[in-house]
Each structure stands twice: as C-alpha cells, then as structure tokens.
Scaffold this motif. Structure first.
Motif, PDB file in Angstrom:
ATOM      1  N   VAL A 124      -4.267  -5.406 -11.731  1.00 30.25           N
ATOM      2  CA  VAL A 124      -3.695  -4.371 -10.867  1.00 30.25           C
ATOM      3  C   VAL A 124      -4.508  -4.382  -9.576  1.00 30.25           C
ATOM      4  N   ARG A 125      -3.813  -4.255  -8.460  1.00 33.92           N
ATOM      5  CA  ARG A 125      -4.461  -4.325  -7.146  1.00 33.92           C
ATOM      6  C   ARG A 125      -4.164  -3.040  -6.377  1.00 33.92           C
ATOM      7  N   VAL A 126      -5.208  -2.422  -5.835  1.00 29.74           N
ATOM      8  CA  VAL A 126      -5.075  -1.196  -5.055  1.00 29.74           C
ATOM      9  C   VAL A 126      -5.520  -1.488  -3.631  1.00 29.74           C
ATOM     10  N   GLU A 127      -4.646  -1.211  -2.661  1.00 28.76           N
ATOM     11  CA  GLU A 127      -4.963  -1.396  -1.253  1.00 28.76           C
ATOM     12  C   GLU A 127      -4.944  -0.036  -0.566  1.00 28.76           C
ATOM     13  N   LEU A 128      -6.031   0.294   0.096  1.00 28.40           N
ATOM     14  CA  LEU A 128      -6.175   1.591   0.751  1.00 28.40           C
ATOM     15  C   LEU A 128      -6.505   1.376   2.225  1.00 28.40           C
ATOM     16  N   ALA A 129      -5.489   1.460   3.066  1.00 30.68           N
ATOM     17  CA  ALA A 129      -5.707   1.290   4.501  1.00 30.68           C
ATOM     18  C   ALA A 129      -6.399   2.531   5.057  1.00 30.68           C
ATOM     19  N   LEU A 150      -4.889  12.935  -3.358  1.00 34.93           N
ATOM     20  CA  LEU A 150      -6.066  13.014  -2.500  1.00 34.93           C
ATOM     21  C   LEU A 150      -5.715  12.889  -1.021  1.00 34.93           C
ATOM     22  N   GLY A 151      -4.408  12.788  -0.740  1.00 35.22           N
ATOM     23  CA  GLY A 151      -3.975  12.711   0.648  1.00 35.22           C
ATOM     24  C   GLY A 151      -4.237  11.367   1.288  1.00 35.22           C
ATOM     25  N   THR A 152      -4.435  10.333   0.483  1.00 37.18           N
ATOM     26  CA  THR A 152      -4.703   9.002   1.027  1.00 37.18           C
ATOM     27  C   THR A 152      -3.408   8.412   1.577  1.00 37.18           C
ATOM     28  N   LYS A 153      -3.438   7.960   2.845  1.00 40.59           N
ATOM     29  CA  LYS A 153      -2.241   7.409   3.472  1.00 40.59           C
ATOM     30  C   LYS A 153      -2.238   5.887   3.380  1.00 40.59           C
ATOM     31  N   ASP A 154      -1.038   5.326   3.469  1.00 49.92           N
ATOM     32  CA  ASP A 154      -0.871   3.870   3.506  1.00 49.92           C
ATOM     33  C   ASP A 154      -1.562   3.207   2.319  1.00 49.92           C
ATOM     34  N   ALA A 155      -1.306   3.719   1.116  1.00 48.40           N
ATOM     35  CA  ALA A 155      -1.897   3.151  -0.097  1.00 48.40           C
ATOM     36  C   ALA A 155      -0.853   2.338  -0.844  1.00 48.40           C
ATOM     37  N   ARG A 156      -1.289   1.233  -1.409  1.00 49.14           N
ATOM     38  CA  ARG A 156      -0.409   0.385  -2.213  1.00 49.14           C
ATOM     39  C   ARG A 156      -1.049   0.162  -3.567  1.00 49.14           C
ATOM     40  N   VAL A 157      -0.257   0.288  -4.616  1.00 44.84           N
ATOM     41  CA  VAL A 157      -0.710  -0.047  -5.964  1.00 44.84           C
ATOM     42  C   VAL A 157       0.292  -1.048  -6.533  1.00 44.84           C
ATOM     43  N   ASN A 158      -0.159  -2.253  -6.807  1.00 46.10           N
ATOM     44  CA  ASN A 158       0.713  -3.304  -7.307  1.00 46.10           C
ATOM     45  C   ASN A 158       0.155  -3.879  -8.601  1.00 46.10           C
ATOM     46  N   VAL A 159       1.049  -4.201  -9.521  1.00 48.57           N
ATOM     47  CA  VAL A 159       0.647  -4.850 -10.768  1.00 48.57           C
ATOM     48  C   VAL A 159       1.261  -6.245 -10.819  1.00 48.57           C
ATOM     49  N   LEU A 160       0.548  -7.174 -11.440  1.00 44.44           N
ATOM     50  CA  LEU A 160       1.015  -8.554 -11.540  1.00 44.44           C
ATOM     51  C   LEU A 160       1.376  -8.839 -12.983  1.00 44.44           C
ATOM     52  N   THR A 161       2.669  -8.958 -13.243  1.00 44.37           N
ATOM     53  CA  THR A 161       3.178  -9.217 -14.586  1.00 44.37           C
ATOM     54  C   THR A 161       3.601 -10.671 -14.695  1.00 44.37           C
ATOM     55  N   GLY A 162       3.094 -11.359 -15.712  1.00 44.64           N
ATOM     56  CA  GLY A 162       3.409 -12.766 -15.907  1.00 44.64           C
ATOM     57  C   GLY A 162       4.787 -12.968 -16.510  1.00 44.64           C
ATOM     58  N   LEU A 163       5.186 -14.236 -16.644  1.00 52.69           N
ATOM     59  CA  LEU A 163       6.488 -14.560 -17.216  1.00 52.69           C
ATOM     60  C   LEU A 163       6.589 -14.147 -18.682  1.00 52.69           C
ATOM     61  N   MET A 173       8.039 -10.245  -5.582  1.00 52.10           N
ATOM     62  CA  MET A 173       6.723 -10.499  -6.182  1.00 52.10           C
ATOM     63  C   MET A 173       5.729  -9.463  -5.681  1.00 52.10           C
ATOM     64  N   ASP A 174       5.247  -8.593  -6.591  1.00 54.52           N
ATOM     65  CA  ASP A 174       4.415  -7.453  -6.206  1.00 54.52           C
ATOM     66  C   ASP A 174       3.148  -7.851  -5.478  1.00 54.52           C
ATOM     67  N   LEU A 175       2.427  -8.859  -5.992  1.00 48.16           N
ATOM     68  CA  LEU A 175       1.117  -9.174  -5.441  1.00 48.16           C
ATOM     69  C   LEU A 175       1.138 -10.327  -4.438  1.00 48.16           C
ATOM     70  N   SER A 176       2.326 -10.799  -4.111  1.00 46.08           N
ATOM     71  CA  SER A 176       2.393 -11.913  -3.170  1.00 46.08           C
ATOM     72  C   SER A 176       1.980 -11.452  -1.774  1.00 46.08           C
ATOM     73  N   THR A 177       1.063 -12.208  -1.138  1.00 46.70           N
ATOM     74  CA  THR A 177       0.652 -11.868   0.225  1.00 46.70           C
ATOM     75  C   THR A 177       1.780 -12.111   1.218  1.00 46.70           C
ATOM     76  N   LEU A 178       2.806 -12.840   0.792  1.00 42.43           N
ATOM     77  CA  LEU A 178       3.942 -13.128   1.669  1.00 42.43           C
ATOM     78  C   LEU A 178       5.090 -12.150   1.472  1.00 42.43           C
ATOM     79  N   ARG A 179       4.866 -11.098   0.688  1.00 40.40           N
ATOM     80  CA  ARG A 179       5.932 -10.135   0.416  1.00 40.40           C
ATOM     81  C   ARG A 179       6.399  -9.458   1.708  1.00 40.40           C
ATOM     82  N   GLY A 180       5.440  -9.075   2.554  1.00 40.94           N
ATOM     83  CA  GLY A 180       5.794  -8.452   3.827  1.00 40.94           C
ATOM     84  C   GLY A 180       6.603  -9.384   4.703  1.00 40.94           C
TER      85      GLY A 180
END
Length: 485
Positions: free
Chosen positions: A164-169, A144-157, A448-455
């Motif tokens: 699943v988290r989708v971020e669309l800037a 769809l031409g969406t830019k700056d999109a992130r798709v992350n999944v959170l897998t447990g131990l 860690m995919d969904l960590s807010t501190l990943r960046g």
C-alpha cells in the motif's frame, strides 16, 4: 465589415459558443491569483513532483494461504487463531488469511495439524482486507484535514495485495509517519440520567473487529467486535449501574472517536437480559439496511479500530520532495509546455504560410489545454507524468487539426459549403477512429493504482474526449468561416 461578419457567424454556432463557455469556466475553476505573500497561485492540485510532500510505501505483514481440505475453513481458521494468538480469517473458498508475518516452513506443519494441505503461501492480504486498509487510511488523512492525499493498493493477478502506498502532498516526512502511525482515542460511554454519560471502556479493551455483515433474518448491516474480560466486566457494571439493563431504550450506548460521536444506539432486549446475569464479550453494533446501512457499517468498522490498521505494515520505501525542488519542477514544466506550443506554431506556419490558419490552430490548442486543466482541477493531481500527458495531447491535437485543414483544403482550394461539410465530416470520422484507439491503449495504465504513468493516461484520455467532442468540431466551423472570407 468582413471581419464583423465572420465573428457574427461564429457567435451563432453552438459548437464555438460551447468551446468559449468552457474556456471561461475553466479559467474560473483554475482561479489564477496572487496569494497573501504576493506569489502567483492557482486552484490546481499538484502531486509530489511539483510541490513539497512525502510518500510511504508499506508492505503488509500477513500471509494468504491457499489450502486443500475437506473441513470447514471457518473451523480451521478459529483453531489457528487460538493457537497463534492472532487474527486468522477465511477469505475465499480455499484461502485463509493469517494476519501476522510467518514463513511457509512455519505455516505448513500448523495447517497439517489442523487437517489442511498447504497449496501455496503468498505474502500479503486479500483484496477485501486491502480495501479495508485503504478506507482506514483515507478516513485518517481526511479527518486530519490533510489535502491532496492519495492512498493506493497494488493487487496482483492472483488477487493478493502486498503493498500500500500513501502520498501526502504538502506534508514533510516526519508528519507523514505520524499520520500513518497515529491511532485515535476511542471510547464507549452509556447514558445515565438526562444528557449525562458514564465511561465504560476505551479502545484498548477491543480485541478484534469483524468486517460488516448482513443479518440473514432481518437484512440489517452490523459490525461484530469482541472485548477483553476486564472490558466485558466494566461493560456489565456500567449497564447495571446506569439501569440500561432494565430500561435500554432510554440509556443509549454512545461511541466516541477523538471526542466526536460516531455511533449511538440502545441495547437490544436480548443483550440487556444477558448482562443482568453475566459479562458479554461479543457484541454487534447494528447500522441499518440497504446501501446506507452498509456505508455506516464500513465507517463504524474503521472507528472501532480507532484508526488502527487491521493488519500490521512495514515501511519498505519512502521519499520526499522539498518545496524548492517542487517549484523548480513547476517552472520547468511550464516552460516545456510553452516551448512546445511555440515550436508547434512555427512548424504549422512553415507548412501553410498563412496566419489566418495558424492562429486559429494555436488558439484552439490553447483552449483545449485550458479546458483540460479546468476539468483536471476537480479530478486529477498534476505531476510530471500529467504534464507529459498535456504535452502529448497538444501534439496529437495539432495533428488532428492538420488532418481537418488538409482535408477541407483538398487541392489547395476552398470548396463550396456543402462539399466542405462532407470533407469535415470525413476528417472528424478519421479522428474519431484514432481517438478510440488511443483511449483503448491508455485504459490499462489509467486503471493501475500504483502506476506512475496513471496521471499520464488519465490526462490523455480526458484530452481525447475534450478534443473529439468540443475543440475539433469548433475548429472545423472556425476555419470554415475564415476560409470562406
């Protein structure tokens, strides 16, 4: 003349030349410019914190059941799938995935009837299913031409993925919901004569799609899927009327997603002969061998699902950032970085009281930040956590430059070149050890995919590498040339 000799000396040092070249490259990559509205802009990618955008966090409506049984899991899954009228798949040596929301109390009697004892029930999906969902969503937002999109999944131990988290800037909430929920138009057609094709069926006739599998005899990858009775009848009629059953090589089956060809291949001789007598509900699309065949099979699986997810999801969280708030955060982040650099310069000047030392330190730090931003332009969105990482890199970088300066100015005197190089090597060794511990500490956050501190972690690790490999050695040579003056 002395100033000219210092510059000539530095221009011949490859470490300094490399740092300057990377700064120039970074400025070009960042691309500061004014857009058509007269506003200052860059090529940097911004996360949701720093520009308008939306995020959705969704929960998988499925269960992974760990069982204990002496019967084949494939047989148990097939029986339950028929009984529940839902997809039920074995996903491990002792686990079965039920792709519909059910409670443990509802599942236990069903598994007991099938001859299996339930050990544990966990909401979510297997890691493989989660990766399939991630591929579908990635394909969807990219198509769809969406830019700056992130798709992350959170897998447990335990290896089970629940969210699943989708971020669309740059996308508002209404559009974000439409993108995630949109299903493409899938159609199968068959060649008749020349370039003409005949409609066979639409995607709503496809009842199930399997994950890519390799043929054990021929080593070819393929995707198996089933169609309903009406679709099977339409498929048979189209194959006969187009003469594909008698001449399959010249009557290819073509699959379209949103009117774009995603797969094209002739019928196999076995399938053509079968269609002469009876409708066929189970089909397999072969994509080839090796890694290329696997990649095509994975993409075809997404297309066969027409962009729909293999497991239902439920939105359990969402949020958005307005354009005005994003611009406000950008200004604050820029001011915070500039203020940090000024404060650092003042503190360093108070320590050394020598502009010829303070200025190279500040300029080296600024060069490090520019190089870091130039690299991040290609691999990392900038959000508030990333900005915090840049400021942290600035602070640790100044610390390490102080270590180098104090080491080479031992007892307050400029040593001879040979002694200087020994002290510089010792200082760089200390810095290398400190850098390695920082990288080890940041790795868990970076993975860690969904960590807010990943960046924050990624920027910190990049900053450490840039400092150790480029700016610290260059600063050592710069300060040596200046002090020897």
């Amino acid at each position: 003349m002395k100033e000219d000799s210092v510059l000539k000396k530095l221009s011949r040092d490859w470490r300094v030349v490399l740092m300057v070249a990377l700064v120039i490259f970074s400025v070009i990559a960042i691309g500061p410019h004014f857009d058509e509205n007269g506003q200052f802009a860059t090529n940097l990618q911004y996360g949701l914190d720093l520009q308008e955008g939306s995020w959705l966090q969704m929960e998988f409506q499925a269960e992974v059941v760990t069982v204990q049984t002496g019967q084949p899991l494939q047989e148990i899954a097939a029986n339950l799938s028929e009984q529940l009228d839902a997809e039920v798949l074995p996903v491990g040596p002792d686990q079965i995935e039920v792709r519909m929301p059910m409670t443990e109390a509802e599942l236990r009697p069903l598994f007991e009837q099938a001859g299996a004892e339930v050990v544990a029930v966990n909401q979510g999906v297997s890691k493989e299913t989660a990766e399939s969902v991630k591929r579908v969503l990635d394909e969807k937002v990219n198509s769809l031409g969406t830019k700056d999109a992130r798709v992350n999944v959170l897998t447990g131990l335990n290896g089970i993925t629940r969210y699943v988290r989708v971020e669309l800037a740059g996308v508002d909430m209404e559009t974000a919901n439409e993108i995630v929920g949109k299903q493409g138009k899938f159609e199968i057609r068959v060649e008749t004569t020349g370039d003409q094709t005949q409609h066979v069926l639409f995607g709503d006739s496809i009842t199930s799609v399997s994950t890519p599998e390799k043929d054990p005899h021929y080593g070819k990858w393929g995707v198996s899927f089933t169609i309903d009775e009406a679709g099977a009848k339409a498929f048979q009629e189209a194959a006969i009327s187009s003469n594909a059953v008698n001449d399959p090589q010249n009557h290819e089956l073509i699959m379209y997603l949103d009117n774009e060809t995603v797969y094209s291949a002739p019928l196999t001789v076995e399938l053509a002969n079968s269609l002469k007598a009876n409708p066929v509900r189970s089909l397999t699309a072969t994509t080839g061998t090796g890694d290329e065949g696997l990649e095509k099979a994975m993409n075809l699986e997404i297309h066969l699902r027409a962009g729909s997810l293999p497991v239902d999801v439920k939105v359990v969280g969402s949020g958005s950032v307005s354009a005005a708030l994003g611009d406000y955060f950008k200004i604050l982040s820029f001011l915070a970085a500039v203020l940090a650099l000024i404060v650092v310069g003042v503190v360093i000047y108070y320590r050394y009281r020598e502009p010829s030392i303070v200025l190279p330190m500040v300029m080296t730090t600024l060069a490090e930040i520019l190089i870091l931003l130039g690299i991040a332009r290609f691999i990392q969105q900038l959000d508030l956590a990333s900005i915090a990482g840049i400021i942290a890199v600035m602070g640790t970088g100044i610390d390490q430059l102080v270590v180098i300066t104090d080491e080479v100015l031992h007892e307050g005197r400029v040593p001879s070149p040979s002694v200087y190089l020994k002290r510089l090597g010792r200082a760089l060794g200390i810095i290398m050890v400190a850098a390695s511990t920082t990288i080890i500490a940041m790795l868990p956050l970076a993975l860690m995919d969904l960590s807010t501190l990943r960046g924050f972690a990624i920027i910190t690790i990049l900053g450490v590498f840039v400092g150790v490999l480029i700016t610290r050695p260059a600063y050592g040579k710069i300060i040596m040339a200046i002090l020897s003056k």
